[in-house]
Motif scaffolding. Structure first.
Motif, mmCIF file in Angstrom:
data_model
loop_
_atom_site.group_PDB
_atom_site.id
_atom_site.type_symbol
_atom_site.label_atom_id
_atom_site.label_comp_id
_atom_site.label_asym_id
_atom_site.label_seq_id
_atom_site.Cartn_x
_atom_site.Cartn_y
_atom_site.Cartn_z
ATOM 1 N N LEU A 39 0.751 -1.075 -0.253
ATOM 2 C CA LEU A 39 -0.054 0.186 0.425
ATOM 3 C C LEU A 39 0.614 0.952 0.123
ATOM 4 C CD1 LEU A 39 -3.101 -1.175 2.619
ATOM 5 C CD2 LEU A 39 -2.980 -0.632 0.383
ATOM 6 N N ALA A 40 2.015 0.926 0.464
ATOM 7 C CA ALA A 40 2.837 2.294 1.119
ATOM 8 C C ALA A 40 3.114 2.792 -0.697
ATOM 9 C CB ALA A 40 4.319 2.050 2.066
ATOM 10 N N LEU A 41 4.056 1.835 -1.016
ATOM 11 C CA LEU A 41 4.873 1.685 -2.725
ATOM 12 C C LEU A 41 3.696 2.118 -3.806
ATOM 13 C CD1 LEU A 41 7.726 1.393 -3.330
ATOM 14 C CD2 LEU A 41 7.197 -1.272 -3.966
ATOM 15 N N PHE A 42 2.176 1.707 -3.975
ATOM 16 C CA PHE A 42 2.075 1.873 -4.734
ATOM 17 C C PHE A 42 0.550 3.106 -4.380
ATOM 18 C CE2 PHE A 42 3.318 -2.019 -5.433
ATOM 19 C CZ PHE A 42 4.304 -1.974 -6.728
ATOM 20 N N LEU A 43 0.061 3.250 -3.278
ATOM 21 C CA LEU A 43 -0.089 4.382 -2.828
ATOM 22 C C LEU A 43 -0.493 5.303 -1.785
ATOM 23 C CD1 LEU A 43 -4.146 1.808 -3.196
ATOM 24 C CD2 LEU A 43 -3.202 3.264 -4.944
ATOM 25 N N GLY A 44 0.620 4.983 -1.632
ATOM 26 C CA GLY A 44 1.534 6.108 -0.328
ATOM 27 C C GLY A 44 0.463 7.633 -0.267
ATOM 28 N N PRO A 45 1.127 7.934 -1.417
ATOM 29 C CA PRO A 45 0.837 9.290 -1.749
ATOM 30 C C PRO A 45 -0.629 9.937 -1.083
ATOM 31 C CG PRO A 45 1.496 9.255 -3.365
ATOM 32 C CD PRO A 45 1.462 8.026 -2.941
ATOM 33 N N ILE A 46 -1.534 8.627 -0.822
ATOM 34 C CA ILE A 46 -3.049 9.190 -0.357
ATOM 35 C C ILE A 46 -3.446 8.683 1.494
ATOM 36 C CG2 ILE A 46 -4.133 8.924 -2.163
ATOM 37 C CD1 ILE A 46 -5.073 6.421 -2.504
ATOM 38 N N GLY A 47 -2.008 7.953 1.561
ATOM 39 C CA GLY A 47 -1.883 7.734 2.839
ATOM 40 C C GLY A 47 -2.095 6.222 3.311
ATOM 41 N N ALA A 48 -2.424 5.189 2.155
ATOM 42 C CA ALA A 48 -3.421 3.852 2.030
ATOM 43 C C ALA A 48 -3.022 3.216 3.689
ATOM 44 C CB ALA A 48 -3.587 3.758 0.900
ATOM 45 N N LEU A 60 -3.517 0.545 9.059
ATOM 46 C CA LEU A 60 -2.443 -0.123 10.159
ATOM 47 C C LEU A 60 -3.485 0.954 11.345
ATOM 48 C CD1 LEU A 60 1.215 0.951 9.348
ATOM 49 C CD2 LEU A 60 -0.076 -1.329 9.423
ATOM 50 N N GLY A 61 -4.295 1.960 10.874
ATOM 51 C CA GLY A 61 -5.819 2.473 11.192
ATOM 52 C C GLY A 61 -4.773 3.531 12.329
ATOM 53 N N LEU A 62 -3.922 4.328 12.085
ATOM 54 C CA LEU A 62 -3.409 5.773 12.036
ATOM 55 C C LEU A 62 -4.293 6.700 11.141
ATOM 56 C CD1 LEU A 62 0.641 4.598 11.481
ATOM 57 C CD2 LEU A 62 -0.555 4.896 13.607
ATOM 58 N N LEU A 63 -5.564 7.115 11.697
ATOM 59 C CA LEU A 63 -6.438 7.956 10.918
ATOM 60 C C LEU A 63 -6.281 9.632 11.117
ATOM 61 C CD1 LEU A 63 -9.646 6.268 11.946
ATOM 62 C CD2 LEU A 63 -8.284 5.893 9.788
ATOM 63 N N PRO A 64 -5.710 9.899 11.977
ATOM 64 C CA PRO A 64 -5.805 11.312 12.070
ATOM 65 C C PRO A 64 -4.478 11.360 10.590
ATOM 66 C CG PRO A 64 -5.315 10.396 14.113
ATOM 67 C CD PRO A 64 -5.570 9.195 13.560
ATOM 68 N N THR A 65 -3.327 11.015 10.511
ATOM 69 C CA THR A 65 -1.659 11.453 10.019
ATOM 70 C C THR A 65 -2.350 10.834 8.726
ATOM 71 O OG1 THR A 65 -0.757 9.285 10.516
ATOM 72 C CG2 THR A 65 -0.131 11.366 11.353
ATOM 73 N N ALA A 66 -3.500 10.034 8.056
ATOM 74 C CA ALA A 66 -3.671 9.424 6.978
ATOM 75 C C ALA A 66 -4.789 10.295 6.332
ATOM 76 C CB ALA A 66 -4.523 7.802 7.507
ATOM 77 N N LEU A 67 -5.270 10.823 6.728
ATOM 78 C CA LEU A 67 -6.523 11.776 6.975
ATOM 79 C C LEU A 67 -6.198 13.500 6.537
ATOM 80 C CD1 LEU A 67 -9.561 10.858 9.311
ATOM 81 C CD2 LEU A 67 -9.426 10.965 6.889
ATOM 82 N N LEU A 68 -4.812 13.835 7.106
ATOM 83 C CA LEU A 68 -3.887 14.717 6.976
ATOM 84 C C LEU A 68 -3.202 14.232 5.736
ATOM 85 C CD1 LEU A 68 -2.269 17.773 7.577
ATOM 86 C CD2 LEU A 68 -1.270 16.349 8.537
ATOM 87 N N LYS A 69 -2.735 13.162 4.947
ATOM 88 C CA LYS A 69 -2.573 12.982 4.061
ATOM 89 C C LYS A 69 -2.577 13.220 2.402
ATOM 90 C CE LYS A 69 1.836 9.975 3.012
ATOM 91 N NZ LYS A 69 2.382 8.560 3.042
ATOM 92 N N THR A 70 -4.249 12.258 2.611
ATOM 93 C CA THR A 70 -5.109 12.245 2.338
ATOM 94 C C THR A 70 -5.322 13.876 1.197
ATOM 95 O OG1 THR A 70 -5.874 10.631 2.715
ATOM 96 C CG2 THR A 70 -7.419 11.510 1.448
#
Length: 149
Positions: free
Chosen positions: A39-48, A53-63
């Motif tokens: 997921l990090a390699l192919f969809l990393g820019p959207i925080g997949a 991994l359940g790291l929602l605040p930083t995932a939302l920020l990255k997206t």
């Protein structure tokens, strides 16, 4: 002063049996390293991988940063859009290194299942992919410069 220290002795055997046991007794996540890495390699820019991994605040920020960069590019605020996408790109590379070093864990701070088995080969593939991207970028950049595009 530096001559007073035996650096070989100072740095020898820094990974002890206690360290190995401490690592092996850490709780293992139900989340799989291979899935997070893919997921990090192919969809990393959207925080997949962060969503996985359940790291929602930083995932939302990255997206949000990624989407904002795309919107800024669409409304022809090129410099700001490229700056945001550059930040997201650097963050993605940092996430890959955190995963490959075993530092990135799930939201419960458990190490990812399969890291010790697949970490090395995934690191090699990641390095090859990043080098390949740099080579392609150099070829495209050189071609654009020669053709005036």
């Amino acid at each position: 002063m530096a001559g007073d220290y035996d650096l070989d002795e100072l740095y020898a055997n820094t990974y002890t049996e206690q360290d190995r046991l401490a690592f092996e007794t850490q709780p293992i996540s139900e989340k799989k390293f291979l899935i997070a890495w893919t997921l990090a390699l192919f969809l990393g820019p959207i925080g997949a991988q962060r969503y996985y991994l359940g790291l929602l605040p930083t995932a939302l920020l990255k997206t949000a940063l990624f989407c904002a960069g795309l919107v800024l590019l669409a409304v022809e605020l090129t410099s700001a859009g490229l700056a945001l996408l550059g930040i997201v790109g650097a963050w993605t590379i940092i996430d890959l290194f955190l995963l490959l070093s075993g530092t990135m864990r799930d939201r419960k701070d458990h190490r990812l299942d399969g890291y010790t088995k697949y970490g090395g080969i995934c690191a090699a593939i990641t390095v090859l992919a990043l080098v390949g991207m740099v080579v392609v970028a150099m070829i495209v950049g050189t071609s654009a410069g020669v053709t005036g595009g």
